[in-house]
Motif scaffolding. Structure first.
Motif, mmCIF file in Angstrom:
data_model
loop_
_atom_site.group_PDB
_atom_site.id
_atom_site.type_symbol
_atom_site.label_atom_id
_atom_site.label_comp_id
_atom_site.label_asym_id
_atom_site.label_seq_id
_atom_site.Cartn_x
_atom_site.Cartn_y
_atom_site.Cartn_z
ATOM 1 N N ALA A 89 0.895 -0.954 0.063
ATOM 2 C CA ALA A 89 -0.202 0.239 0.471
ATOM 3 C C ALA A 89 0.860 1.336 -0.197
ATOM 4 C CB ALA A 89 -0.556 0.182 0.827
ATOM 5 N N PRO A 98 -2.199 1.704 -8.579
ATOM 6 C CA PRO A 98 -3.730 0.759 -7.117
ATOM 7 C C PRO A 98 -3.645 -0.096 -6.537
ATOM 8 C CG PRO A 98 -4.412 1.882 -9.310
ATOM 9 C CD PRO A 98 -2.813 1.353 -9.490
ATOM 10 N N THR A 100 -4.695 -3.138 -3.678
ATOM 11 C CA THR A 100 -5.947 -3.555 -3.035
ATOM 12 C C THR A 100 -5.579 -5.044 -2.461
ATOM 13 O OG1 THR A 100 -7.934 -2.707 -5.030
ATOM 14 C CG2 THR A 100 -8.889 -4.696 -3.658
ATOM 15 N N ARG A 116 -5.500 1.108 4.983
ATOM 16 C CA ARG A 116 -5.635 1.985 4.450
ATOM 17 C C ARG A 116 -5.725 3.709 4.225
ATOM 18 N NH1 ARG A 116 -11.551 0.186 6.738
ATOM 19 N NH2 ARG A 116 -12.184 -1.194 5.320
ATOM 20 N N ALA A 120 -4.486 1.577 -0.103
ATOM 21 C CA ALA A 120 -4.751 1.245 -0.176
ATOM 22 C C ALA A 120 -6.412 0.605 -0.780
ATOM 23 C CB ALA A 120 -4.080 -0.180 -0.451
ATOM 24 N N THR A 121 -7.009 0.301 -1.252
ATOM 25 C CA THR A 121 -8.630 -0.557 -1.259
ATOM 26 C C THR A 121 -8.500 -1.442 0.092
ATOM 27 O OG1 THR A 121 -9.296 0.771 -3.480
ATOM 28 C CG2 THR A 121 -10.460 -1.348 -1.623
ATOM 29 N N VAL A 123 -10.296 -5.116 1.471
ATOM 30 C CA VAL A 123 -11.224 -5.473 1.187
ATOM 31 C C VAL A 123 -11.488 -7.189 3.137
ATOM 32 C CG1 VAL A 123 -12.995 -7.389 0.078
ATOM 33 C CG2 VAL A 123 -11.641 -5.238 -1.017
ATOM 34 N N TYR A 145 -6.311 -7.635 -12.236
ATOM 35 C CA TYR A 145 -5.042 -6.954 -10.910
ATOM 36 C C TYR A 145 -4.170 -8.017 -11.396
ATOM 37 C CZ TYR A 145 -8.617 -4.515 -9.016
ATOM 38 O OH TYR A 145 -9.891 -3.626 -8.511
#
Length: 222
Positions: A89, A98, A100, A116, A120-121, A123, A145
């Motif tokens: 991240a 990007p 994730t 975060r 970063a995203t 999940v 990705y």
């Protein structure tokens, strides 16, 4: 997983040069106390001083720098509960890639928020690392990705930390009771074991010399 990975000394040196100036060179210090306790020559590398607090930054940055332009645009996905996540991240944010991250349920809020905070995203999916990895692979297929494993990727496992240590302690000594070190003379004596001790691993925590410590590490890695 693949049966094996092929990482050469040239790969390691190339990675070291690739990430130079973008990752801190953390200090290595001789530990008189641990050396006395184990009967070995113990040097400690303080990778907790990295910005994200772990050794994972080298591999994460190297892997991101190996992406081509299309891969950088599409972004990366990984499954991690903390250190790999934050390293990807942080450097992904620096490089404009990007990121994730899929984290298992029960991941500490400090790890989630730290990841975060670097952009970063995150999940949350899966009861454990296996469940998170399955979801990360699903997202890879759905969004295109690049999947970046925390350990099963030659760009991640470049072992730059090893040559950093060798470079830094070669010729060191004469301070803090440290011996004059030439680690290259001892490469044939180096043993590497994967695994981590857990509470209750009495053989590890009660080891009083180098042989006992080696036996304990072999049991953990078995």
């Amino acid at each position: 997983f693949r049966d094996f990975m092929t990482v050469t000394i040239d790969d390691i040196r190339a990675a070291q040069q690739r990430i130079a100036g973008q990752v801190d060179r953390t200090p290595v210090r001789y530990s008189r106390r641990l050396s006395q306790l184990t009967g070995a020559e113990i040097w400690i590398k303080f990778d907790n001083l990295h910005f994200t607090g772990s050794f994972k930054e080298r591999g994460a940055l190297n892997r991101l720098l190996l992406l081509n332009e299309d891969e950088r645009r599409r972004g990366v996905v990984a499954a991690s509960a903390g250190n790999h996540a934050q390293a990807l991240a942080y450097h992904g944010g620096r490089l404009g890639v990007p990121v994730t991250i899929v984290m298992p349920e029960g991941t500490p809020f400090a790890k989630i928020n730290g990841t975060r905070s670097h952009g970063a995203t995150v999940v949350i999916h899966g009861l454990d690392f296996s469940g998170s990895t399955e979801e990360a692979r699903r997202l890879q297929a759905e969004h295109g990705y690049v999947f970046v494993s925390a350990f099963d990727d030659e760009g991640i496992t470049t072992f730059v930390i090893g040559i950093d240590i060798l470079d830094e302690i070669q010729g060191a000594g004469n301070s803090d009771g440290a011996p004059a070190a030439n680690p290259f003379e001892k490469l044939n004596e180096v043993a590497i074991a994967g695994g981590a001790p857990k509470p209750g691993d009495e053989k590890f925590f009660n080891a009083t010399n180098q042989d006992e410590l080696s036996d304990a590490l072999e049991d953990i890695a078995a």
